[in-house]
Write an enzyme that holds these catalytic residues in place. Structure first.
Site, PDB file in Angstrom:
ATOM      1  N   LYS A   5       0.847  -1.196   0.000  1.00 20.33           N
ATOM      2  CA  LYS A   5       0.000   0.000   0.000  1.00 20.33           C
ATOM      3  C   LYS A   5       0.881   1.244   0.000  1.00 20.33           C
ATOM      4  O   LYS A   5       1.443   1.638   1.015  1.00 20.33           O
ATOM      5  CB  LYS A   5      -0.917   0.058   1.222  1.00 20.33           C
ATOM      6  CG  LYS A   5      -2.004   1.108   1.025  1.00 20.33           C
ATOM      7  CD  LYS A   5      -2.484   1.757   2.300  1.00 20.33           C
ATOM      8  CE  LYS A   5      -1.576   2.799   2.849  1.00 20.33           C
ATOM      9  NZ  LYS A   5      -1.367   3.983   1.996  1.00 20.33           N
ATOM     10  N   GLU A  11      10.823   2.554   9.441  1.00 18.59           N
ATOM     11  CA  GLU A  11      11.713   3.702   9.230  1.00 18.59           C
ATOM     12  C   GLU A  11      10.861   4.944   9.392  1.00 18.59           C
ATOM     13  O   GLU A  11       9.830   5.088   8.729  1.00 18.59           O
ATOM     14  CB  GLU A  11      12.331   3.648   7.828  1.00 18.59           C
ATOM     15  CG  GLU A  11      13.311   2.508   7.623  1.00 18.59           C
ATOM     16  CD  GLU A  11      14.486   2.544   8.575  1.00 18.59           C
ATOM     17  OE1 GLU A  11      14.793   3.606   9.142  1.00 18.59           O
ATOM     18  OE2 GLU A  11      15.096   1.477   8.795  1.00 18.59           O
ATOM     19  N   CYS A  21      13.447  12.264   4.764  1.00 15.19           N
ATOM     20  CA  CYS A  21      13.584  11.942   6.180  1.00 15.19           C
ATOM     21  C   CYS A  21      14.966  12.338   6.679  1.00 15.19           C
ATOM     22  O   CYS A  21      15.158  12.576   7.862  1.00 15.19           O
ATOM     23  CB  CYS A  21      13.333  10.460   6.394  1.00 15.19           C
ATOM     24  SG  CYS A  21      14.316   9.453   5.304  1.00 15.19           S
ATOM     25  N   GLU A  28       9.815  17.683  13.763  1.00 14.08           N
ATOM     26  CA  GLU A  28      10.066  17.482  12.327  1.00 14.08           C
ATOM     27  C   GLU A  28       9.113  18.378  11.521  1.00 14.08           C
ATOM     28  O   GLU A  28       7.904  18.343  11.725  1.00 14.08           O
ATOM     29  CB  GLU A  28       9.817  16.014  11.958  1.00 14.08           C
ATOM     30  CG  GLU A  28      10.189  15.735  10.507  1.00 14.08           C
ATOM     31  CD  GLU A  28       9.925  14.285  10.083  1.00 14.08           C
ATOM     32  OE1 GLU A  28       8.857  13.756  10.397  1.00 14.08           O
ATOM     33  OE2 GLU A  28      10.803  13.703   9.423  1.00 14.08           O
TER      34      GLU A  28
HETATM   35  P1  NAD Z   1       2.613   8.905   7.198  1.00 11.26           P
HETATM   36  O1  NAD Z   1       3.074   8.216   8.426  1.00 11.26           O
HETATM   37  O2  NAD Z   1       1.445   9.808   7.299  1.00 11.26           O
HETATM   38  O3  NAD Z   1       2.229   7.845   6.065  1.00 11.26           O
HETATM   39  C1  NAD Z   1       3.126   6.853   5.601  1.00 11.26           C
HETATM   40  C2  NAD Z   1       2.321   5.700   5.013  1.00 11.26           C
HETATM   41  O4  NAD Z   1       1.547   5.105   6.057  1.00 11.26           O
HETATM   42  C3  NAD Z   1       1.311   6.111   3.939  1.00 11.26           C
HETATM   43  O5  NAD Z   1       1.200   5.080   2.993  1.00 11.26           O
HETATM   44  C4  NAD Z   1       0.022   6.259   4.731  1.00 11.26           C
HETATM   45  O6  NAD Z   1      -1.142   6.126   3.941  1.00 11.26           O
HETATM   46  C5  NAD Z   1       0.161   5.121   5.737  1.00 11.26           C
HETATM   47  N1  NAD Z   1      -0.567   5.319   6.994  1.00 11.26           N
HETATM   48  C6  NAD Z   1      -0.935   6.484   7.579  1.00 11.26           C
HETATM   49  N2  NAD Z   1      -1.560   6.243   8.740  1.00 11.26           N
HETATM   50  C7  NAD Z   1      -1.575   4.896   8.912  1.00 11.26           C
HETATM   51  C8  NAD Z   1      -2.068   4.029   9.933  1.00 11.26           C
HETATM   52  N3  NAD Z   1      -2.675   4.504  11.010  1.00 11.26           N
HETATM   53  N4  NAD Z   1      -1.885   2.696   9.792  1.00 11.26           N
HETATM   54  C9  NAD Z   1      -1.244   2.198   8.706  1.00 11.26           C
HETATM   55  N5  NAD Z   1      -0.776   2.966   7.696  1.00 11.26           N
HETATM   56  C10 NAD Z   1      -0.931   4.304   7.794  1.00 11.26           C
HETATM   57  O7  NAD Z   1       3.880   9.657   6.611  1.00 11.26           O
HETATM   58  P2  NAD Z   1       3.961  10.574   5.305  1.00 11.26           P
HETATM   59  O8  NAD Z   1       3.428  11.917   5.649  1.00 11.26           O
HETATM   60  O9  NAD Z   1       3.397   9.866   4.130  1.00 11.26           O
HETATM   61  O10 NAD Z   1       5.544  10.646   5.079  1.00 11.26           O
HETATM   62  C11 NAD Z   1       6.340  11.564   5.737  1.00 11.26           C
HETATM   63  C12 NAD Z   1       7.005  10.944   6.942  1.00 11.26           C
HETATM   64  O11 NAD Z   1       7.753   9.809   6.522  1.00 11.26           O
HETATM   65  C13 NAD Z   1       8.013  11.852   7.600  1.00 11.26           C
HETATM   66  O12 NAD Z   1       7.887  11.767   9.002  1.00 11.26           O
HETATM   67  C14 NAD Z   1       9.359  11.304   7.154  1.00 11.26           C
HETATM   68  O13 NAD Z   1      10.417  11.600   7.999  1.00 11.26           O
HETATM   69  C15 NAD Z   1       9.071   9.856   7.080  1.00 11.26           C
HETATM   70  N6  NAD Z   1      10.011   9.164   6.187  1.00 11.26           N
HETATM   71  C16 NAD Z   1      10.967   8.362   6.749  1.00 11.26           C
HETATM   72  C17 NAD Z   1      11.910   7.728   5.952  1.00 11.26           C
HETATM   73  C18 NAD Z   1      12.956   6.844   6.549  1.00 11.26           C
HETATM   74  O14 NAD Z   1      13.493   6.004   5.826  1.00 11.26           O
HETATM   75  N7  NAD Z   1      13.276   6.973   7.813  1.00 11.26           N
HETATM   76  C19 NAD Z   1      11.876   7.902   4.569  1.00 11.26           C
HETATM   77  C20 NAD Z   1      10.894   8.723   4.030  1.00 11.26           C
HETATM   78  C21 NAD Z   1       9.951   9.338   4.858  1.00 11.26           C
END
Ligand code: NAD
Length: 479
Positions: A174, A248, A282, A380
């Protein structure tokens, strides 16, 4: 407008949930990419069932057969990098050159994992018992759930698909909903390369679809990249049902400009880490710590460079940063800027004035003289915003860097070997850089955050193989 389809067991079909989503080009808000329903819990259950059904045959293939598919798919991605890069730019706003480079890199990631087919999957142990052949062997854990964010539509997916598939797992994937056609293209190329039906099942959706994957007991493993609160909740919930999770998560990465730094180089690295991809990495640099003795000289060079950055249409070759990804992110980044300004923190570049209309554009913004405990230095932002924090020297820099809930990536810019060594030893995070930007790791190095930046095995490289496999020890008495 083409329709957005789930791919479950090789069959394409519209998601059947009630919630609808509108994907918009963040650089041109009138350009609607797709309007489509999210997946229902029933869709997720079907996808899990398809991944479960495909598992025995996929696991039964030789690693070399699986590798052939990953190799081909990797080559297809590389050959199509220009087209797929332009698609990515339209769907999530990453500047074209960066987007094209990401697709090529993602293709190489699949090929990196394909090469693992030729390497050992276990070891022979000396047994203390006579005539006992004792060995270990990796086994795939089963169908896994993969949940990915929007900021790297191709490469983060390949960081997960590559190791999951080469070791014999099947998957329900997903992605974030912003870039549905990038996700479909990636799966289409895998299938064009020979991936059998049901081995990867793509389901479009948001938090609810993600939660249905996380809660499904038929998936023994969940790999997630995204924000810290979501990752933490996933880790807890999967552990509660005796599954394994690998998360991550977020970062608050710092670049420290030591007194013995080349200041022009330091300014270049801070600009690169702070503002590429509009700060939506990130590993983006969101804190720049500077020794007080060199603060005026560094600030002058840094701010000159920030003020010269071009913001605008991410398809234009001279644009350094495009828009942030969506209305939510736009509002969030602007709220962080407004809140820091309300606290009386001085803005030296950027701010709330829009650099360009028609999209979610945020000017590269720098706050100066920021206290390490200020919210803008702790939370962040995930946007083009940098907090400049004066420090008294290396010791203070290390303690300021360590005083957040995150631990992903840090940089020191210095020509002093002792300072670099102490920094690399004492900063609490998974990625340390010396005279390199905070963002950017090579695919064969483990990449995993400490503290609130990561839970479970680090991604990339070979450490992640332990997440996608069980170890089996076999003792065989042949006397
Ligand atoms: P997010 O946590 O909102 O969403 C990430 C994914 O999880 C999406 O596919 C989303 O639809 C899904 N999701 C959201 N809520 C969920 C839930 N309750 N249960 C299961 N799945 C759920 O994050 P985002 O806004 O899409 O991405 C930005 C964040 O990702 C930032 O905090 C960034 O630092 C982090 N990030 C980390 C890395 C890393 O490798 N450490 C890499 C890229 C992004």
């Amino acid at each position: 407008m083409p329709s957005v389809r789930n791919t479950i067991g090789g069959r394409h079909g519209e998601p059947s949930g009630e919630q609808r989503y509108r994907a918009i080009n963040p650089a041109k808000l009138g350009d609607v990419i797709a309007e489509y329903p999210f997946s229902s819990t029933g869709d997720i259950d079907q996808a899990v069932e398809a991944a479960r059904a495909a598992f025995p045959a996929w696991r039964g293939r030789t690693a070399a057969q699986r590798a052939e598919i990953l190799m081909k798919a990797g080559a297809l991605l590389q050959a199509q990098a220009a087209t797929l890069g332009a698609l990515m730019t339209r769907e999530m706003g990453k500047p074209l050159a960066e987007a094209v480079a990401e697709v090529g890199y993602a293709g190489r990631v699949l090929q990196f994992y394909a090469a693992e087919a030729q390497r050992p999957i276990g070891e022979v142990l000396a047994s203390g018992r006579p005539d006992v052949h004792y060995y270990t062997q990796r086994e795939p854990i089963g169908p896994v759930g993969l949940i990915t964010p929007w900021n790297f539509p191709f490469s983060i997916a390949c960081w997960k698909l590559g190791p999951a598939l080469i070791t014999g797992n099947t998957a329900v994937w997903k992605p974030a909903p912003h870039h549905p056609f990038c996700s479909q293209a990636l799966l289409d190329y895998l299938m064009d390369a020979g991936l059998p039906d049901g081995v990867v099942n793509l389901v479009h959706g948001g938090a609810e679809a993600g939660a249905a994957i996380v809660g499904n007991h038929a998936l023994p493993g969940i790999a997630f990249t995204g924000s810290t609160p979501v990752g933490q909740a996933i880790f807890r919930s999967v552990s509660d049902r005796l599954g394994r999770a690998q998360c991550e998560m977020g970062g608050k990465n710092g670049l420290y400009v030591h007194a013995a730094a080349d200041l022009a180089r330091a300014a270049g690295l801070a600009v690169e880490g702070g503002f590429r991809s509009a700060g939506q990495k990130c590993t983006a640099t969101s804190r720049v710590l500077v020794d007080r003795a060199i603060l005026p000289a560094f600030s002058e060079i840094f701010l000159d460079r920030v003020n010269a950055l071009k913001v605008g249409d991410p398809l234009a070759p001279d644009v350094f940063l495009g828009p942030v990804v969506d209305d939510r992110q736009f509002a969030k980044v602007r709220a962080h800027i407004a809140q820091a300004a309300d606290e009386g923190i001085a803005i030296a570049a950027g701010g709330l004035n829009r650099p360009q209309d028609g999209g979610y554009f945020v000017a590269p913004t720098v706050f100066t003289d920021v206290a390490p405990t200020a919210r803008i230095a702790q939370e962040e932002v995930f946007g083009p915003v940098v907090a400049l924090i004066p420090v008294a020297g290396l010791d203070e820099a290390i303690s300021v860097l360590n005083a957040t809930e995150y631990g992903l990536s840090s940089t020191i810019v210095t020509n002093d070997l002792r300072a670099a060594q102490r920094f690399a030893r004492d900063v609490e995070c998974g990625v340390i850089n010396v005279n390199l930007p905070t963002a950017g790791v090579e695919m064969h190095a483990p990449f995993g955050g400490w503290k609130g930046s990561g839970l479970g095995a680090p991604e990339q490289g070979l450490k992640i193989m332990d997440f996608y496999t069980h170890w089996r020890s076999v003792a065989m008495n042949f006397s």
